[in-house]
Design an enzyme around this catalytic site. Structure first.
Site, PDB file in Angstrom:
ATOM      1  N   TRP A  65       0.820  -1.229   0.000  1.00 48.20           N
ATOM      2  CA  TRP A  65       0.000   0.000   0.000  1.00 48.20           C
ATOM      3  C   TRP A  65       0.839   1.258   0.000  1.00 48.20           C
ATOM      4  CZ3 TRP A  65      -4.407  -0.444  -2.017  1.00 48.20           C
ATOM      5  CH2 TRP A  65      -5.175  -1.601  -1.841  1.00 48.20           C
ATOM      6  N   ASP A  83      -1.486   6.647   6.279  1.00 48.31           N
ATOM      7  CA  ASP A  83      -2.570   5.799   5.803  1.00 48.31           C
ATOM      8  C   ASP A  83      -2.846   4.777   6.909  1.00 48.31           C
ATOM      9  OD1 ASP A  83      -4.240   3.951   4.654  1.00 48.31           O
ATOM     10  OD2 ASP A  83      -2.970   3.554   2.897  1.00 48.31           O
ATOM     11  N   LYS A  93     -12.468  -1.348   6.285  1.00 42.13           N
ATOM     12  CA  LYS A  93     -11.672  -2.332   7.008  1.00 42.13           C
ATOM     13  C   LYS A  93     -12.149  -2.429   8.461  1.00 42.13           C
ATOM     14  CE  LYS A  93      -9.222  -2.497   3.214  1.00 42.13           C
ATOM     15  NZ  LYS A  93      -8.077  -1.678   2.910  1.00 42.13           N
TER      16      LYS A  93
HETATM   17  C1  LIG Z   1      -7.503  -1.255   1.532  1.00 39.60           C
HETATM   18  C2  LIG Z   1      -6.399  -0.285   1.664  1.00 39.60           C
HETATM   19  C3  LIG Z   1      -6.240   0.776   0.757  1.00 39.60           C
HETATM   20  C4  LIG Z   1      -7.143   0.978  -0.428  1.00 39.60           C
HETATM   21  O1  LIG Z   1      -8.393   1.368   0.019  1.00 39.60           O
HETATM   22  P1  LIG Z   1      -9.585   1.714  -0.987  1.00 39.60           P
HETATM   23  O2  LIG Z   1     -10.593   2.284  -0.054  1.00 39.60           O
HETATM   24  O3  LIG Z   1      -9.998   0.448  -1.646  1.00 39.60           O
HETATM   25  O4  LIG Z   1      -9.086   2.725  -1.957  1.00 39.60           O
HETATM   26  C5  LIG Z   1      -5.189   1.654   0.971  1.00 39.60           C
HETATM   27  N1  LIG Z   1      -4.356   1.516   2.011  1.00 39.60           N
HETATM   28  C6  LIG Z   1      -4.484   0.518   2.896  1.00 39.60           C
HETATM   29  C7  LIG Z   1      -3.522   0.413   4.030  1.00 39.60           C
HETATM   30  C8  LIG Z   1      -5.509  -0.416   2.751  1.00 39.60           C
HETATM   31  O5  LIG Z   1      -5.636  -1.412   3.633  1.00 39.60           O
END
Ligand SMILES: *Cc1c(COP(=O)(O)O)cnc(C)c1O
Length: 360
Positions: free
Chosen positions: A101, A172, A196
Site C-alpha cells: 500500500w 494511511d 476495514k
Molecule cells: C484497503 C487499503 C487501501 C485501499 O483502500 P480503498 O478504499 O480500496 O481505496 C489503501 N491503504 C491501505 C492500508 C488499505 O488497507
C-alpha cells in the site's frame, strides 16, 4: 441463520449489534417514517447523524480542536493523489515504502511532483520496519508519508516516534484506525477507507491539521480541495449518507465497549493467540519480524502449499471465512479487526491445530 466468523481483509466484519440496529431502524429511522438512505443530506435528521458521528469519532480518538474531520469518498486510493495535491505546495515529499500500500501511495504521488523514497524494505520482502538510522529524511520535505499498517504484508508501526519525523507526518491508517488509541497530535494528516475497521465501503475518513489546508495545487477539481470540504462540513456535495450513519453506529458501539484502550487490550490478546499458535507450529509460518507484526492482519503460509485448498475448504465447513491470502503474496491471511471476537480467533486457532494434527 448462523453468522460465520469473517476474517476478510476488507470489506470486513461489522459488529452484529450494529447490523441489528441498522436492520431495526432501516424502514423508519427514529420515528420519522423513512430510512436514513432516503433523507435529504441537508435536513435536520441527517445533520444530526453526521454531527453525532463526528463528535463520537473526536471523543474516541481525542482529536484536538485544531484538526478537521472530513467524511469523503474515493477510498484511500484517492488519498494517494489527494494528499500530494493538497500538501506538496511546490515542494518535495518523503515516502516510506514498507509494503504494497505505501508503494502504491508513493507511485501515485510521483504524478504530482518530486517525491522521494526515504527508505524501503522491499529487498527483504517487506517483512519488517526500519532499524534506527535506516531512514534518510529530507528536512525540507512538505511531509513524510507512512502506511502505519500494511494490510497485505502484515507489518504495523507500533510507535510513530521510531520514524523520527521532523516534518508533518501523513499516515494511511486504513486497516488499523480505531483498533488502538492514537496520539493524533503527532500527525499532520490521517486517512483511511472505512471498509476495514470502521463501516461499509464508500466512506473515507480524513483527519487533518488546520494549518495544512489551503495549499491545493492550481487547476485541480474543487472536489479534491480539503479546505473546501472542511468549509462545507463535508457537504460540498451529497456525502455517502448511509455509510456515515453506519460508521456512526460503529463509533457508538466502540464507546459502549469501553473505547479504544479497551479495543487495544482485546486486539493484543487476539493477535497473541494467533501468532503464538503459528510460531508453535511446524506447518504454519508468518514471515514478519516479531516486533513489526500487525495486530490486525496476520498473513501466514502453509509449509506444504498443496494443502492450501483443503485448509480453506475445511475452514469454510467450520464457518471460518475470508482466510485466503492476497493474490500478490499467496497463502492465508486472517484479519482480526474490532468486530472479530476473541471467541472467533479461538475457533480459528483450534481449527488450525486440528488441521495440522491431521496433516502433520
Ligand atoms: C484497503 C487499503 C487501501 C485501499 O483502500 P480503498 O478504499 O480500496 O481505496 C489503501 N491503504 C491501505 C492500508 C488499505 O488497507
Amino acid at each position: 441463520m448462523e453468522r460465520i466468523c469473517n476474517f476478510s481483509a476488507g470489506p470486513a466484519a461489522l459488529p452484529q449489534e450494529v447490523l441489528e440496529q441498522a436492520r431495526d431502524e432501516l424502514l423508519n429511522w427514529h420515528g420519522c417514517g423513512m430510512s436514513v438512505m432516503e433523507m435529504s443530506h441537508r435536513g435536520k435528521e441527517f445533520t444530526g447523524v453526521i454531527e453525532q458521528a463526528e463528535a463520537d469519532l473526536r471523543e474516541l480518538l481525542a482529536i484536538p480542536a485544531n484538526y478537521k474531520v472530513l467524511f469523503l469518498q474515493g477510498g484511500a486510493t484517492l488519498q494517494f493523489a489527494q494528499v500530494p495535491i493538497n500538501l506538496l505546495g511546490g515542494r518535495s515529499a518523503d515516502y516510506l515504502v514498507t509494503g504494497a500500500w505505501s508503494q502504491k501511495a508513493y507511485k501515485e504521488a510521483q504524478r504530482f511532483g518530486a517525491v522521494r523514497c526515504a527508505s524501503s524494505t522491499e529487498d527483504t520482502g517487506f517483512n519488517r520496519l526500519f532499524a534506527p538510522g535506516e531512514i534518510n529524511l529530507d528536512p525540507g520535505a512538505a511531509y513524510l508519508h507512512v502506511c502505519t499498517n500494511e494490510t497485505i504484508h502484515g507489518v504495523e508501526v507500533h510507535d510513530c516516534a521510531t520514524l523520527q519525523a521532523s516534518v508533518p507526518l501523513v499516515a494511511d491508517m486504513s486497516s488499523h484506525i480505531l483498533s488502538r488509541p492514537v496520539d493524533v497530535a503527532k500527525y499532520g494528516l490521517i486517512y483511511g477507507g472505512a471498509q476495514k475497521n470502521v463501516g461499509p465501503a464508500g466512506l473515507t475518513l480524513v483527519i487533518v491539521r488546520e494549518d495544512l489546508l489551503g495549499h491545493v495545487m492550481q487547476g485541480m477539481p474543487t472536489m479534491l480541495d480539503y479546505r473546501v470540504h472542511a468549509e462545507n462540513g463535508s457537504m460540498l456535495n451529497t456525502p455517502p449518507t448511509f455509510a456515515i450513519y453506519m460508521a456512526g453506529l460503529v463509533f457508538q458501539w466502540l464507546k459502549r465497549q469501553g473505547g479504544l484502550a479497551e479495543m487495544e487490550r482485546v486486539n493484543i490478546e487476539k493477535a497473541k493467540l494467533l501468532y503464538d499458535a503459528i510460531d508453535a507450529s511446524a506447518l504454519y509460518r508468518n514471515p514478519v519480524e516479531p516486533a513489526s507484526r500487525s495486530r490486525m492482519n496476520v498473513p501466514f503460509t502453509l509449509a506444504r502449499p498443496e494443502l492450501d485448498g483443503a485448509f480453506l475448504a475445511e475452514a469454510k465447513v467450520r464457518g471460518l471465512a475470508g482466510l485466503k491470502g492476497h493474490k500478490s503474496v499467496g497463502g492465508m491471511r486472517a484479519s482480526l479487526y474490532n468486530a472479530v471476537s476473541l471467541e472467533g480467533v479461538k475457533i480459528l486457532v483450534n481449527f488450525m491445530r486440528e488441521f495440522e494434527q491431521k496433516n502433520g
